[in-house]
Every structure is written in C-alpha cells, then in structure tokens.
Scaffold this motif. Structure first.
Motif, PDB file in Angstrom:
ATOM      1  N   MET A 193       0.848  -1.254   0.044  1.00 59.33           N
ATOM      2  CA  MET A 193       0.024   0.056  -0.192  1.00 59.33           C
ATOM      3  C   MET A 193       0.956   1.311   0.053  1.00 59.33           C
ATOM      4  O   MET A 193       1.915   1.315   0.608  1.00 59.33           O
ATOM      5  N   SER A 194       0.582   2.365  -0.746  1.00 64.39           N
ATOM      6  CA  SER A 194       1.188   3.655  -0.530  1.00 64.39           C
ATOM      7  C   SER A 194       0.204   4.797  -0.507  1.00 64.39           C
ATOM      8  O   SER A 194      -1.017   4.708  -0.936  1.00 64.39           O
ATOM      9  N   ILE A 195       0.636   5.930  -0.160  1.00 62.31           N
ATOM     10  CA  ILE A 195      -0.284   6.974  -0.137  1.00 62.31           C
ATOM     11  C   ILE A 195       0.339   8.128  -0.703  1.00 62.31           C
ATOM     12  O   ILE A 195       1.545   8.349  -0.773  1.00 62.31           O
ATOM     13  N   GLU A 196      -0.532   9.082  -1.048  1.00 56.72           N
ATOM     14  CA  GLU A 196      -0.116  10.477  -1.757  1.00 56.72           C
ATOM     15  C   GLU A 196      -0.094  11.163  -0.598  1.00 56.72           C
ATOM     16  O   GLU A 196      -1.154  11.638  -0.015  1.00 56.72           O
ATOM     17  N   ILE A 197       1.072  12.256  -0.357  1.00 60.97           N
ATOM     18  CA  ILE A 197       1.020  13.401   0.422  1.00 60.97           C
ATOM     19  C   ILE A 197       1.658  14.503  -0.420  1.00 60.97           C
ATOM     20  O   ILE A 197       2.903  14.340  -0.944  1.00 60.97           O
ATOM     21  N   PRO A 198       0.625  15.475  -0.640  1.00 63.20           N
ATOM     22  CA  PRO A 198       0.974  16.409  -1.533  1.00 63.20           C
ATOM     23  C   PRO A 198       2.372  17.356  -1.207  1.00 63.20           C
ATOM     24  O   PRO A 198       2.544  17.850   0.006  1.00 63.20           O
ATOM     25  N   GLY A 199       3.442  17.421  -2.073  1.00 64.21           N
ATOM     26  CA  GLY A 199       4.621  18.175  -1.530  1.00 64.21           C
ATOM     27  C   GLY A 199       5.757  17.022  -1.149  1.00 64.21           C
ATOM     28  O   GLY A 199       6.783  17.592  -0.957  1.00 64.21           O
ATOM     29  N   TYR A 200       5.403  15.767  -1.041  1.00 59.97           N
ATOM     30  CA  TYR A 200       6.465  14.857  -0.168  1.00 59.97           C
ATOM     31  C   TYR A 200       7.440  14.564  -1.235  1.00 59.97           C
ATOM     32  O   TYR A 200       7.316  14.659  -2.494  1.00 59.97           O
ATOM     33  N   ARG A 201       8.663  14.558  -0.392  1.00 58.69           N
ATOM     34  CA  ARG A 201       9.922  14.107  -1.326  1.00 58.69           C
ATOM     35  C   ARG A 201      10.535  13.291  -0.392  1.00 58.69           C
ATOM     36  O   ARG A 201      10.851  13.373   0.786  1.00 58.69           O
ATOM     37  N   SER A 202      11.212  12.016  -1.202  1.00 61.20           N
ATOM     38  CA  SER A 202      11.834  11.035  -0.399  1.00 61.20           C
ATOM     39  C   SER A 202      13.312  11.819  -0.305  1.00 61.20           C
ATOM     40  O   SER A 202      13.563  12.556  -0.790  1.00 61.20           O
ATOM     41  N   GLY A 203      13.890  11.054   0.925  1.00 55.23           N
ATOM     42  CA  GLY A 203      15.323  11.390   0.804  1.00 55.23           C
ATOM     43  C   GLY A 203      15.228  11.399   2.601  1.00 55.23           C
ATOM     44  O   GLY A 203      14.699  10.910   3.335  1.00 55.23           O
ATOM     45  N   THR A 204      16.642  11.926   2.914  1.00 58.66           N
ATOM     46  CA  THR A 204      16.848  12.242   4.546  1.00 58.66           C
ATOM     47  C   THR A 204      16.484  13.433   4.950  1.00 58.66           C
ATOM     48  O   THR A 204      16.976  14.712   4.588  1.00 58.66           O
ATOM     49  N   TRP A 205      15.707  13.508   5.985  1.00 57.58           N
ATOM     50  CA  TRP A 205      15.176  14.812   6.540  1.00 57.58           C
ATOM     51  C   TRP A 205      15.727  14.931   7.944  1.00 57.58           C
ATOM     52  O   TRP A 205      15.662  13.944   8.807  1.00 57.58           O
ATOM     53  N   VAL A 206      16.345  16.120   8.291  1.00 50.68           N
ATOM     54  CA  VAL A 206      16.789  16.346   9.700  1.00 50.68           C
ATOM     55  C   VAL A 206      16.237  17.365  10.071  1.00 50.68           C
ATOM     56  O   VAL A 206      15.779  18.497   9.750  1.00 50.68           O
ATOM     57  N   LEU A 207      15.699  17.173  11.562  1.00 48.88           N
ATOM     58  CA  LEU A 207      15.177  17.987  12.417  1.00 48.88           C
ATOM     59  C   LEU A 207      15.829  19.403  12.602  1.00 48.88           C
ATOM     60  O   LEU A 207      17.054  19.468  12.684  1.00 48.88           O
ATOM     61  N   ASP A 208      14.973  20.356  12.540  1.00 52.56           N
ATOM     62  CA  ASP A 208      15.473  21.912  12.983  1.00 52.56           C
ATOM     63  C   ASP A 208      15.116  22.100  14.231  1.00 52.56           C
ATOM     64  O   ASP A 208      14.014  22.593  14.572  1.00 52.56           O
ATOM     65  N   PRO A 209      16.000  22.002  15.267  1.00 53.89           N
ATOM     66  CA  PRO A 209      15.511  22.098  16.754  1.00 53.89           C
ATOM     67  C   PRO A 209      15.156  23.645  17.011  1.00 53.89           C
ATOM     68  O   PRO A 209      14.315  23.732  17.926  1.00 53.89           O
TER      69      PRO A 209
ATOM     70  N   ASN B 222      -8.559   5.070   9.318  1.00 54.71           N
ATOM     71  CA  ASN B 222      -9.614   5.937   9.425  1.00 54.71           C
ATOM     72  C   ASN B 222      -9.232   7.187   9.065  1.00 54.71           C
ATOM     73  O   ASN B 222      -9.535   8.230   9.738  1.00 54.71           O
ATOM     74  N   GLY B 223      -8.270   7.495   7.954  1.00 50.75           N
ATOM     75  CA  GLY B 223      -7.948   8.600   7.619  1.00 50.75           C
ATOM     76  C   GLY B 223      -6.925   9.389   8.499  1.00 50.75           C
ATOM     77  O   GLY B 223      -6.328  10.567   8.068  1.00 50.75           O
ATOM     78  N   ASP B 224      -6.401   8.712   9.413  1.00 50.64           N
ATOM     79  CA  ASP B 224      -5.380   9.317  10.163  1.00 50.64           C
ATOM     80  C   ASP B 224      -4.000   8.672   9.963  1.00 50.64           C
ATOM     81  O   ASP B 224      -3.843   7.598   9.591  1.00 50.64           O
TER      82      ASP B 224
ATOM     83  N   GLY C 175      15.336   4.122  30.628  1.00 51.12           N
ATOM     84  CA  GLY C 175      15.794   2.904  30.344  1.00 51.12           C
ATOM     85  C   GLY C 175      14.882   2.040  30.027  1.00 51.12           C
ATOM     86  O   GLY C 175      14.986   0.560  29.678  1.00 51.12           O
ATOM     87  N   ILE C 176      13.363   2.313  30.171  1.00 48.32           N
ATOM     88  CA  ILE C 176      12.313   1.293  29.889  1.00 48.32           C
ATOM     89  C   ILE C 176      11.867   1.606  28.405  1.00 48.32           C
ATOM     90  O   ILE C 176      11.250   2.858  28.192  1.00 48.32           O
ATOM     91  N   THR C 177      11.416   0.502  27.621  1.00 53.21           N
ATOM     92  CA  THR C 177      10.871   0.825  26.185  1.00 53.21           C
ATOM     93  C   THR C 177       9.553   0.134  26.069  1.00 53.21           C
ATOM     94  O   THR C 177       9.512  -0.805  26.463  1.00 53.21           O
ATOM     95  N   LYS C 178       8.756   1.025  25.783  1.00 55.41           N
ATOM     96  CA  LYS C 178       7.295   0.545  25.525  1.00 55.41           C
ATOM     97  C   LYS C 178       6.928   0.967  23.973  1.00 55.41           C
ATOM     98  O   LYS C 178       7.247   2.145  23.450  1.00 55.41           O
ATOM     99  N   PRO C 179       5.922   0.343  23.467  1.00 53.31           N
ATOM    100  CA  PRO C 179       5.569   1.036  22.017  1.00 53.31           C
ATOM    101  C   PRO C 179       4.564   1.941  22.364  1.00 53.31           C
ATOM    102  O   PRO C 179       3.638   1.981  23.216  1.00 53.31           O
ATOM    103  N   VAL C 180       4.553   2.903  21.532  1.00 52.48           N
ATOM    104  CA  VAL C 180       3.665   4.123  21.440  1.00 52.48           C
ATOM    105  C   VAL C 180       3.309   4.446  19.970  1.00 52.48           C
ATOM    106  O   VAL C 180       3.963   4.192  19.046  1.00 52.48           O
ATOM    107  N   THR C 181       1.892   4.639  19.710  1.00 49.48           N
ATOM    108  CA  THR C 181       1.608   5.467  18.562  1.00 49.48           C
ATOM    109  C   THR C 181       1.500   6.834  18.532  1.00 49.48           C
ATOM    110  O   THR C 181       0.574   7.382  19.360  1.00 49.48           O
ATOM    111  N   PHE C 182       2.120   7.404  17.683  1.00 52.76           N
ATOM    112  CA  PHE C 182       1.759   9.048  17.257  1.00 52.76           C
ATOM    113  C   PHE C 182       0.811   9.389  16.216  1.00 52.76           C
ATOM    114  O   PHE C 182       1.018   8.575  15.164  1.00 52.76           O
ATOM    115  N   GLU C 183      -0.294   9.994  16.268  1.00 49.31           N
ATOM    116  CA  GLU C 183      -0.836  10.555  15.412  1.00 49.31           C
ATOM    117  C   GLU C 183      -0.464  11.812  14.828  1.00 49.31           C
ATOM    118  O   GLU C 183      -0.394  13.032  15.541  1.00 49.31           O
TER     119      GLU C 183
END
Length: 182
Positions: free
Chosen positions: A1-17, A101-103, A114-122
């Motif tokens: 499955m693939s989705i379309e995101i307008p303006g999306y570009r593949s590559g490496t993105w680095v956060l701007d703190p 559901n569109g999200d 030091g404790i790792t748990k699964p989390v989902t971000f919307e």
C-alpha cells in the motif's frame, strides 16, 4: 500500500531544533494540568518513495525539561522521576507507519528511564515549502498519550482531599520542522 502526500519528497530529513518542540501535559491534583517542554536533541526521518515505509529516530534531552517552575523542574530531573543523571536522553524509534480511518499514524518504541514501550503518534502534516535560503522544509504536529507509570515514573503523593498529586496519563505533543538534506 502507498499513499499520496502533496509536496512529499523522498530522502533524508533532519530536524530543525530551533523550529521544533516536544511538549507534555499531565493532571496536577486532578483539578488542573501542568504543561512543559523538552529540547529536541536530534531527529532524522529516512523517507523512501512510499511514505508508509519511512523510518524515524529521535533523541530528546531530558535535562532540558521546563515547566516554568525551577523547583518542580529539579524534582522532575531527580531519581523520583526522570533520573537524568542515569538516563539523560529519551528516544523514539519508529517501527511502522500506517493510515487508519484517515489518520496518519507512526508506531514506535519510546524509551524513558531505560524502559522501552510501544507508542503510537497521530501525525498531522503542516505542509512543505522552501525557506528564503532555498532549503526544502516540512512541518508536522503529532500527539500520543502514555501511562507514565509504565516507564518507571511512579512517584506520587496522596492528597488529603482524595486523589493524587500527579496523574498517570501524559499527553505528548510534537511540533516539528525538518529540512531535506541534499
């Protein structure tokens, strides 16, 4: 499955703190909320052609916690809560990306104390564009709710009126901007 995101570009993105923030809120005395921020240490998004195959890794500087109360911040840095001396960084590593559901959801492993748990971000994409210097940027916001006690953040105090000082559920908010690396 693939989705379309307008303006999306593949590559490496680095956060701007300088244009990104990690926030949180938690119930205080069960009658109000305390809000705070953390400084983002670093984050990288590896974005292939299919956005659903993207991978995210992020590190947050726990010592940067700021709730606008120096005494509370010192307590939160102590062994009662984050134990910054032994666990100075909180991390998130994605394990999958999906649309439900569109999200747009990003699943991953969150490590605190030091404790790792699964989390989902919307996620909510703010968009894409070029800055005045010609750098291609992306913006997004995301939220997740965790049970702080699952991460060893169990300190609390009973109130004489009933209830406890600190709620169990913590809402994590992300406001992110990143640059496509060329």
């Amino acid at each position: 499955m693939s989705i379309e995101i307008p303006g999306y570009r593949s590559g490496t993105w680095v956060l701007d703190p300088a244009h990104s923030e990690v926030t949180f809120s938690v119930r205080h005395m069960m009658i109000s909320k305390v809000r705070g921020t953390f400084g983002v240490k670093e984050a990288t998004l590896i974005a292939p052609e299919n956005p659903l195959e993207a991978k995210v890794e992020a590190k947050v500087d726990v010592s940067s916690i700021d709730t606008k109360d120096e005494g509370r911040d010192a307590h939160l840095r102590s062994a009662d809560f984050f134990d910054v001396e032994n666990h100075p960084v909180m991390t998130f590593t994605s394990t999958g990306t999906r649309v439900q559901n569109g999200d747009f959801l990003v699943d991953g492993d969150l490590t605190i104390r030091g404790i790792t748990k699964p989390v989902t971000f919307e996620f909510d994409f703010g968009g894409f564009g070029k800055d005045p210097q010609g750098n291609y940027k992306a913006g997004a916001s995301a939220t997740a709710v965790i049970d702080r006690e699952e991460f060893g953040l169990t300190w609390n105090a009973a109130l004489e009126t009933g209830g406890v000082l600190v709620g169990k559920e913590v809402t994590i908010g992300l406001d992110l901007q990143g640059a496509l690396q060329v």
